[in-house]
Design a protein around this motif. Sequence first.
Motif, PDB file in Angstrom:
ATOM      1  N   THR A 276     -11.012  -5.080   7.882  1.00  0.00           N
ATOM      2  CA  THR A 276     -10.483  -4.074   6.965  1.00  0.00           C
ATOM      3  C   THR A 276      -9.056  -3.722   7.353  1.00  0.00           C
ATOM      4  OG1 THR A 276     -12.708  -3.165   6.645  1.00  0.00           O
ATOM      5  CG2 THR A 276     -10.843  -1.795   5.955  1.00  0.00           C
ATOM      6  N   VAL A 277      -8.166  -3.815   6.395  1.00  0.00           N
ATOM      7  CA  VAL A 277      -6.748  -3.542   6.627  1.00  0.00           C
ATOM      8  C   VAL A 277      -6.543  -2.065   6.953  1.00  0.00           C
ATOM      9  CG1 VAL A 277      -4.521  -3.401   5.435  1.00  0.00           C
ATOM     10  CG2 VAL A 277      -5.937  -5.463   5.222  1.00  0.00           C
TER      11      VAL A 277
ATOM     12  N   GLU B  57     -13.318  -3.564   0.476  1.00  0.00           N
ATOM     13  CA  GLU B  57     -14.375  -3.282   1.445  1.00  0.00           C
ATOM     14  C   GLU B  57     -15.708  -3.267   0.717  1.00  0.00           C
ATOM     15  OE1 GLU B  57     -13.783   0.618   3.074  1.00  0.00           O
ATOM     16  OE2 GLU B  57     -12.883   1.362   1.220  1.00  0.00           O
ATOM     17  N   GLY B  58     -16.682  -3.925   1.303  1.00  0.00           N
ATOM     18  CA  GLY B  58     -17.969  -4.089   0.652  1.00  0.00           C
ATOM     19  C   GLY B  58     -18.250  -5.530   0.295  1.00  0.00           C
TER      20      GLY B  58
ATOM     21  N   LEU C  30      -9.402  -5.020   1.733  1.00  0.00           N
ATOM     22  CA  LEU C  30      -8.571  -3.824   1.612  1.00  0.00           C
ATOM     23  C   LEU C  30      -9.445  -2.586   1.465  1.00  0.00           C
ATOM     24  CD1 LEU C  30      -5.917  -5.175  -0.930  1.00  0.00           C
ATOM     25  CD2 LEU C  30      -5.675  -4.981   1.542  1.00  0.00           C
ATOM     26  N   LYS C  31      -8.983  -1.503   2.035  1.00  0.00           N
ATOM     27  CA  LYS C  31      -9.696  -0.235   1.930  1.00  0.00           C
ATOM     28  C   LYS C  31      -9.285   0.463   0.643  1.00  0.00           C
ATOM     29  CE  LYS C  31     -10.588   4.036   4.489  1.00  0.00           C
ATOM     30  NZ  LYS C  31     -10.267   4.822   5.719  1.00  0.00           N
ATOM     31  N   LEU C  32     -10.260   1.028  -0.056  1.00  0.00           N
ATOM     32  CA  LEU C  32      -9.975   1.761  -1.281  1.00  0.00           C
ATOM     33  C   LEU C  32      -9.525   3.171  -0.937  1.00  0.00           C
ATOM     34  CD1 LEU C  32     -12.917   0.599  -3.575  1.00  0.00           C
ATOM     35  CD2 LEU C  32     -10.710  -0.492  -3.127  1.00  0.00           C
ATOM     36  N   GLY C  33      -8.389   3.586  -1.512  1.00  0.00           N
ATOM     37  CA  GLY C  33      -7.795   4.876  -1.159  1.00  0.00           C
ATOM     38  C   GLY C  33      -8.048   5.942  -2.208  1.00  0.00           C
TER      39      GLY C  33
ATOM     40  N   ASN D 161      -1.541   1.475   3.206  1.00  0.00           N
ATOM     41  CA  ASN D 161      -2.098   0.155   2.862  1.00  0.00           C
ATOM     42  C   ASN D 161      -3.485   0.261   2.253  1.00  0.00           C
ATOM     43  OD1 ASN D 161       0.149  -1.357   3.701  1.00  0.00           O
ATOM     44  ND2 ASN D 161      -0.561  -1.369   5.817  1.00  0.00           N
ATOM     45  N   GLU D 162      -3.742   1.351   1.545  1.00  0.00           N
ATOM     46  CA  GLU D 162      -4.993   1.536   0.823  1.00  0.00           C
ATOM     47  C   GLU D 162      -4.765   1.282  -0.666  1.00  0.00           C
ATOM     48  OE1 GLU D 162      -6.794   5.115   3.664  1.00  0.00           O
ATOM     49  OE2 GLU D 162      -5.693   5.584   1.817  1.00  0.00           O
TER      50      GLU D 162
END
Length: 557
Positions: free
Chosen positions: A349-350, A381-382, A434-437, A501-502
């Motif tokens: 995960t970034v 992610e997921g 990528l992480k969701l922001g 970076n989200e």
Amino acid sequence: MSLRLSADDDVLQQQFLALKTRDDVAVLLEVESRELRYYLYKAKRYRTFQLKKRSGGLRQISAPDNSLKIIQRKLNQVLHAVYRRRSPVHGFVKGRSIKSNAERHLGAEWILNFDLADFFPSIHFGRVKGLFSHKPYNLPEEVSLTLAHICCDEKVLPAGAPCSPIVSNMICGKFDAEMKAIARQYGCMYTRYADDITISTRSRRFAPPIAHLDAVTKTWVIGDEIRNIVTANLFTINERKTRVRDKHSSQEITGIRINNRLNVSRQLIRQVRAMIHAWETYGETAAGEHFIKRYDTKQRLHPVRSFRAVLRGKLEFIGFVRGRDDELYVRMLTRLLFLDEALRARPITVSQNTREAVICQAVWLLFNEDNTEQGTAFAAEGGQLLTAAHCVRQKMWAARPGFDTKRHAVTVTKIDEIRDLAQLSIEGRIPVALKLGDDSSLTVGTVVKLLGFPNYHDGDSVAIRQGKIAQRREYIKVPHYLVDADIVVGNSGGPLLNECNEVVGVAVKGLRTPGIFSQFDQLSSFVPISLIKHMKDVVENREGQASEPGGSSEPVL
């Protein structure tokens, strides 16, 4: 006999402090009293063997038999609930590791390392009994003797028993307090990982009571005050493992280099690269045979040594030290994933500090059957890919140009054509995600980064462009954000990232609905990522084609 105690830490602590008899100990450990006596006092309780030390010589390991091991593991669970961790201790405690131990000394001008000789065997039966019978536990004689018998073998603390690490930390409580105090007195930092002692300073030199350079022998000598503390606590310094390093030389603590950042040795990196290259070139079997014959000098408990497992372990150590989002680690992991189809590895995960070269590995190229149309997707992610709904085709593939040569079949799992979003699954593994922001704070002027494959040609890398939100608009009650970074053909479905970076949005460029808001359709826009919660599961229609309930017209890129 149960394998683990069911009570939580608070209950275990209360039960431990209330122990009065050996039978109480049996109740605490959920074992019959007669069984406890049998396991503690029968003739043969341990299997003893020796392992080679890296520094030379042999280390004796005493492994308890299965029944005694279960009892010790339960007691280990109790003692961890009772033990109050001291700040310098980094070995055998939850949340601490060789990495946290090394981190405390980053930026040091000088570091002093030394080992305590014969660490576990130097903790004898009387010390263990005294640990439980004196403050802060003050347990009765019968209980203290029973606990000491559970922990010890041949009147000493055995290396190889589940209880030995936590008992050693409890025994070292006074030692750690005294070492921390003397280190602080002279402006130093003290930590201990098992028997590995580290003292560092940011001053130009160590104070003589800590360490000094002998004028005659030109070797470093540990100061008398440190030696006195070690001796008073019934330990002995291993002189052969005493070393002092300044910041201009290689500073290493518990196998981790700390000169500028936490790092591993160049030798390890070269070895892992060579192992991967050998596998790629000669195959796994030949590479494994060569490695075991020439380089694998470690003595292992199991005779069958897996080249694959050793390589994975070395690579994961690099990721553990440097970070799983480190560019070097990600490159080598990607090569290993290509070689090993069965390898299980959770996506990386970034984070905010991840370099762009790694972030780009989360961005995928979408293309149709004859490669005449392209779009962009990104791994979230997921373990799924997200894209714009208008990029969806009946037959699609996804690839990561520049990172590997594989193309993966794509299946649409969720879609929302009104909001222009879709979720995809692929036949393959996703190495970077990528992480969701949080998109609730997006406003005019917010800086975002757009990633994707605009007007893709063979050999193109991921394009990264920075822009600002210029305007917020709504179409059919769907919020869109206009940006001053051009979103052109092929970039649709790409992620918009915030400063952490989200992902805060998905590039759509407009809905391209004929005759409606045609001027709006020509502006670069994205929809906020929070809209993915409106996507619906895709079902199979009668012709076997995937579609959303209710049907839809053919979308375009």
